[in-house]
Each structure stands twice: as C-alpha cells, then as structure tokens.
Design an enzyme around this catalytic site. Structure first.
Site, mmCIF file in Angstrom:
data_model
loop_
_atom_site.group_PDB
_atom_site.id
_atom_site.type_symbol
_atom_site.label_atom_id
_atom_site.label_comp_id
_atom_site.label_asym_id
_atom_site.label_seq_id
_atom_site.Cartn_x
_atom_site.Cartn_y
_atom_site.Cartn_z
ATOM 1 N N ASP A 61 11.602 3.332 -9.695
ATOM 2 C CA ASP A 61 10.324 2.877 -9.123
ATOM 3 C C ASP A 61 9.263 2.612 -10.193
ATOM 4 O OD1 ASP A 61 10.498 2.729 -6.222
ATOM 5 O OD2 ASP A 61 10.937 4.882 -6.281
ATOM 6 N N GLU A 66 0.975 1.332 -11.323
ATOM 7 C CA GLU A 66 -0.344 1.742 -10.828
ATOM 8 C C GLU A 66 -0.369 3.215 -10.421
ATOM 9 O OE1 GLU A 66 -3.414 -0.140 -7.796
ATOM 10 O OE2 GLU A 66 -1.640 0.585 -6.768
ATOM 11 N N ASP A 67 0.772 3.730 -9.977
ATOM 12 C CA ASP A 67 0.780 5.095 -9.446
ATOM 13 C C ASP A 67 0.675 6.161 -10.524
ATOM 14 O OD1 ASP A 67 0.923 4.324 -6.756
ATOM 15 O OD2 ASP A 67 3.054 3.863 -6.990
ATOM 16 N N ARG A 132 1.721 11.310 -0.524
ATOM 17 C CA ARG A 132 1.932 11.374 -1.981
ATOM 18 C C ARG A 132 0.802 12.101 -2.725
ATOM 19 N NH1 ARG A 132 5.681 7.355 -3.553
ATOM 20 N NH2 ARG A 132 7.231 7.278 -1.892
ATOM 21 N N HIS A 165 0.254 4.256 0.879
ATOM 22 C CA HIS A 165 -0.887 4.619 0.039
ATOM 23 C C HIS A 165 -2.170 4.062 0.670
ATOM 24 C CE1 HIS A 165 2.151 4.658 -3.431
ATOM 25 N NE2 HIS A 165 1.663 5.869 -3.391
ATOM 26 N N CYS A 256 0.186 -2.431 -7.106
ATOM 27 C CA CYS A 256 1.066 -1.410 -7.705
ATOM 28 C C CYS A 256 1.665 -1.857 -9.025
ATOM 29 C CB CYS A 256 2.249 -1.086 -6.793
ATOM 30 S SG CYS A 256 1.983 -1.303 -5.075
HETATM 31 C C1 CIR Z 1 7.490 4.335 -3.919
HETATM 32 O O1 CIR Z 1 7.885 4.650 -2.794
HETATM 33 O O2 CIR Z 1 6.884 5.135 -4.627
HETATM 34 C C2 CIR Z 1 7.754 2.955 -4.435
HETATM 35 N N1 CIR Z 1 8.993 2.481 -3.898
HETATM 36 C C3 CIR Z 1 6.632 2.013 -4.044
HETATM 37 C C4 CIR Z 1 5.337 2.365 -4.696
HETATM 38 C C5 CIR Z 1 4.248 1.388 -4.391
HETATM 39 N N2 CIR Z 1 3.072 1.715 -5.099
HETATM 40 C C6 CIR Z 1 1.854 1.492 -4.638
HETATM 41 O O3 CIR Z 1 1.658 1.077 -3.517
HETATM 42 N N3 CIR Z 1 0.832 1.820 -5.449
#
Ligand code: CIR
Length: 261
Positions: A61, A66-67, A132, A165, A256
């Site tokens: 992932d 961004e996360d 999260r 999110h 993201c």
């Molecule tokens: C996840 O589930 O963490 C990733 N497949 C998708 C993350 C998307 N990130 C975001 O919206 N900031």
C-alpha cells in the site's frame, strides 16, 4: 498555500496485495504505473518538484504516501499508520522527510494516524477519528500542530464506514470552498472553526469524486464523475482530470498518492 514540492512512490509489482474493501477486482499494475506517471506529470505541470521514492514491495500500500506524514508550511509530523501492514511505511518516509525538515516528531504507540484523515483549511486542521486514526493519535497530532502554531478539531467518522478516511469524503479547495460527501455534510457545517463559503455537495453515486486535490491554481479530479466536475467548474476551479481506476480498486484516490508542501 502555494506548493513547490511533492513526494510520491510508484506502486510496487505486488500492489494488488494491498488492503482493499472496494470489491472492484484486482488492479492492473501496468495500468496503475501509467496512471501514476500521469499523476506525477500533472503535479509537475502545476509547478511542483517531485521526489519519487523507490517502489516498496514489502509494503504493497506504500504508493499511498499521504498516510505516512502530515506536512505543513511550518513543519512535518511522521505518522504511525493505523493498519498493521502499513506501520513500516513511515520509516523510509522519515528518511526522505528529514532532508526537508530538521525536526520531525512522530506519532507514538498506542496512537495511530493516517494522513488521509487530516484536512488543512487555512491553518486549521480537521483530524478525522476513523478505523485508522485513533483518539490517542488525534490527541498527539493536535499537540504537535499546536506547537507549530496551528489549531485543530476532531471529526469523528467512525459511524460512517463508507469513508475509509476523512479525506475520502471531503476536500478543501481554499477560499472557503469545500467539496463534501453527502453523508458528512452536517458534520462539516457544524465545525465552528472553519469558514464554509461554498459547500459543493457530492452525491452518493459520485462519492469517490469527493477526494479531489487543489494544487496551486488547479484542482485534480478523478475522471468519470460529471456532476461533481460540473459543480467544481461552476465554482471557478480549473480542473485537471485524471484516470484513477486502478487506485480506486485499492481504496485510494488522488490525495493519497502524494505529500505536497
Ligand atoms: C489502505 O487501505 O490503507 C490503502 N489500500 C488505501 C489508502 C488510501 N489512502 C488515503 O485515502 N489517504
């Protein structure tokens, strides 16, 4: 805020092994790479210098950079992503961000924060508490932001499981313009610390389109959502439309895919 830089990471060959609730089938990695390259091209066209990290197959992932951090004009905070399989992503992002920020505080256990839950609006930060981002992470982040001179408030989205999110459902475009998913409009209107001059509602069938991104004088929007695009154009936005089908299959959107600062 005028951005000059972005950090991205192309998807790795095992991108399809990442987390997903989308039920849209596995992504085509070659197509994802093409879409990612177009996204990077759009950031460059907006005047940004783009740092591209190596794909990281240990973390499928990890293209959703961004996360892993909150980056502001005054400083950055390294997050502790809430999905156990993503926790390690922050390590290499930390190495990269230390080139730009001498001081890089981190979210510590038991706190978790995903950058996708954090939305800045003119110096005020909405912190989404979600599956999260937990309350400890939100509290820690609020302290770090306060030290940087920013205010913050919490938006609890846990009752809205359609939103992975906070920024799956909202985008701030500047000048009091908000793009907001139909399920979270009352919550955004009730936030007393933000100015809502123009709320562009996103209808249920176009929910994915709420994740758009202002980058300097442009707004990046996902292709295939004509109602939202028309409403944005009516509000005076210059749109750059990008295909995101392969990232959508993995629950990811336009915001993201980069850290912008
Ligand atoms: C996840 O589930 O963490 C990733 N497949 C998708 C993350 C998307 N990130 C975001 O919206 N900031």
């Amino acid at each position: 805020m005028q951005f000059t830089r972005a950090i991205v990471r192309p998807p790795a060959r095992n991108f399809a092994a990442g987390l997903s609730s989308a039920a849209l089938g596995p992504p085509d990695v070659a197509r994802a790479l093409e879409q990612h390259a177009e996204y990077v091209g759009a950031l460059r066209d907006c005047g940004l210098t783009v740092t591209s990290l190596e794909p990281d197959a240990e973390h499928p992932d990890s293209t959703f950079v961004e996360d892993t951090a909150i980056v502001t004009e005054r400083g950055a905070v390294l997050t502790r992503p809430g999905a156990p399989s993503r926790e390690g992503e922050a390590l290499s992002m930390g190495r990269c961000l230390r080139n730009f920020f001498a001081d890089l505080p981190v979210i510590a256990a038991p706190g978790t924060v995903d950058g996708g839950d954090i939305c800045e609006a003119d110096g005020h930060f909405l912190i989404g508490v979600s599956a999260r981002t937990n309350e400890s992470g939100a509290r820690q982040l609020a302290v770090h932001l306060d030290r940087l001179g920013y205010s913050s408030s919490v938006v609890d989205i846990r009752a809205n499981p359609a939103l992975l999110h906070l920024k799956s459902g909202i985008a701030y475009l500047g000048d009091g313009i908000w793009v907001v998913d139909h399920g979270i409009q009352a919550e955004i209107r009730s936030q007393s610390r933000i100015v809502v001059r123009d709320l562009i509602p996103v209808v249920a069938v176009e929910a994915y389109a709420a994740n758009c991104v202002r980058v300097n004088d442009a707004v990046l929007v996902a292709a295939g959502f004509p109602l939202t695009s028309a409403a944005l154009e009516k509000s005076g936005c210059r749109l750059v439309t990008l295909e995101t089908s392969e990232f959508r299959k993995m629950d990811g959107g336009l915001s993201c895919l980069s850290l912008r600062f």
